[in-house]
Write an enzyme that holds these catalytic residues in place. Structure first.
Site, PDB file in Angstrom:
ATOM      1  N   SER A 141       6.795 -11.295  -1.163  1.00 10.78           N
ATOM      2  CA  SER A 141       7.973 -11.734  -0.413  1.00 10.78           C
ATOM      3  C   SER A 141       7.519 -12.428   0.864  1.00 10.78           C
ATOM      4  CB  SER A 141       8.840 -10.521  -0.042  1.00 10.78           C
ATOM      5  OG  SER A 141       9.847 -10.869   0.898  1.00 10.78           O
ATOM      6  N   TYR A 153       8.609  -2.313   3.785  1.00  8.42           N
ATOM      7  CA  TYR A 153       8.719  -3.383   2.789  1.00  8.42           C
ATOM      8  C   TYR A 153       7.689  -4.481   3.061  1.00  8.42           C
ATOM      9  CZ  TYR A 153      11.182  -6.761  -0.243  1.00  8.42           C
ATOM     10  OH  TYR A 153      11.525  -7.663  -1.227  1.00  8.42           O
ATOM     11  N   ALA A 156       4.283  -3.249   2.083  1.00  9.43           N
ATOM     12  CA  ALA A 156       4.158  -3.196   0.622  1.00  9.43           C
ATOM     13  C   ALA A 156       3.972  -4.590   0.041  1.00  9.43           C
ATOM     14  CB  ALA A 156       5.386  -2.530   0.012  1.00  9.43           C
TER      15      ALA A 156
END
Length: 252
Positions: A141, A153, A156
């Site tokens: 992302s 997030y 990760a």
């Protein structure tokens, strides 16, 4: 060997990006295992694939659980054929500022994204090595570059990039490539939930996001599916260890 004789597993395939990727790979001729925590939630994706003439299987599994992953991969191999394409898309968010983030928020995100990708790839790679062909696509992302309220997030998704590059080094000699896709703003249930948490109207939220994107629109799950389609193709055999930002503009 052509795509019509290959089997793919797409984790988190019940909705959003995962569903779009599963449908696209099936359209490319692959048999597709649609894997998600709730097997019944995969029905719509599987039905769409089969209605279009493709082969698909719904598989319920917890990607963070070793035994669940092993059983799922064995089932796919038995019912669809040895999987040589893996898209690690399963993911969750537990957003919060650092001082409000609980250890459970951190662990939950790490377990699904990183532990899940590790367990799935480790279970599938033996089939790839035996076939002397494999494609691993990991979903990262733009948040890997850092994002307020997403320490878990972001960490990760940055970890997914390091994992991808290591896979490329280790598995390349066996005919296996590994690449990561890093989406920008994609219109999914997850981004709609983010808008809701912020108390924002989703249409207004999308318009604000689009105004900051060079191509002047938000992304769709199909934008990611097109990229995944290329990365798992024979034509991408010399592309490995890369992070492709699919974000409507450049990223550092």
């Amino acid at each position: 060997m052509n795509q019509e004789r290959r089997t793919a597993i797409v984790t988190g395939g019940a909705h959003g990006i995962g569903a779009a990727v599963a449908k696209r790979l099936a359209a490319d001729g692959l048999a597709v295992a649609v894997l998600d925590l709730d097997e019944s939630a995969c029905a719509a994706t599987v039905d769409a694939v089969t209605a279009a003439g493709g082969r698909a299987l719904a598989v319920g599994a917890n990607v963070a659980d070793e035994e669940s992953v092993a059983a799922a991969v064995d089932r796919v191999a038995a019912e669809l054929g040895a999987p040589t394409v893996l898209v690690n898309n399963a993911g969750i968010t537990r957003d919060n500022l650092l001082f409000k983030m609980t250890a459970l928020d951190w662990d939950s995100v790490m377990n699904v994204h990183l532990r899940g990708a590790f367990l799935m790839t480790r279970a599938v790679q033996k089939h790839m090595v035996e076939a002397k062909f494999g494609r691993v696509v990991n979903l990262s992302s733009v948040s890997a570059l850092g994002n307020r309220g997403q320490a878990n997030y972001a960490a990760a998704k940055a970890g997914m990039q390091g994992f991808t590059k290591t896979l490329a080094f280790e598995l390349g000699k066996f005919g296996v490539t590994a690449n990561a896709i890093a989406p920008g703003f994609i219109e999914t249930e997850m981004t709609a939930a983010t808008a809701a948490r912020m108390g924002a109207d989703f249409e207004d939220f999308k318009k604000m996001a689009a105004a900051e994107i060079p191509v002047n629109r938000v992304g769709q799950p199909e934008d990611i599916a097109h990229t995944a389609s290329f990365l798992v193709s024979d034509g991408a055999g010399f592309v490995s260890g890369q992070v492709v930002y699919v974000a409507g503009g450049p990223r550092d």
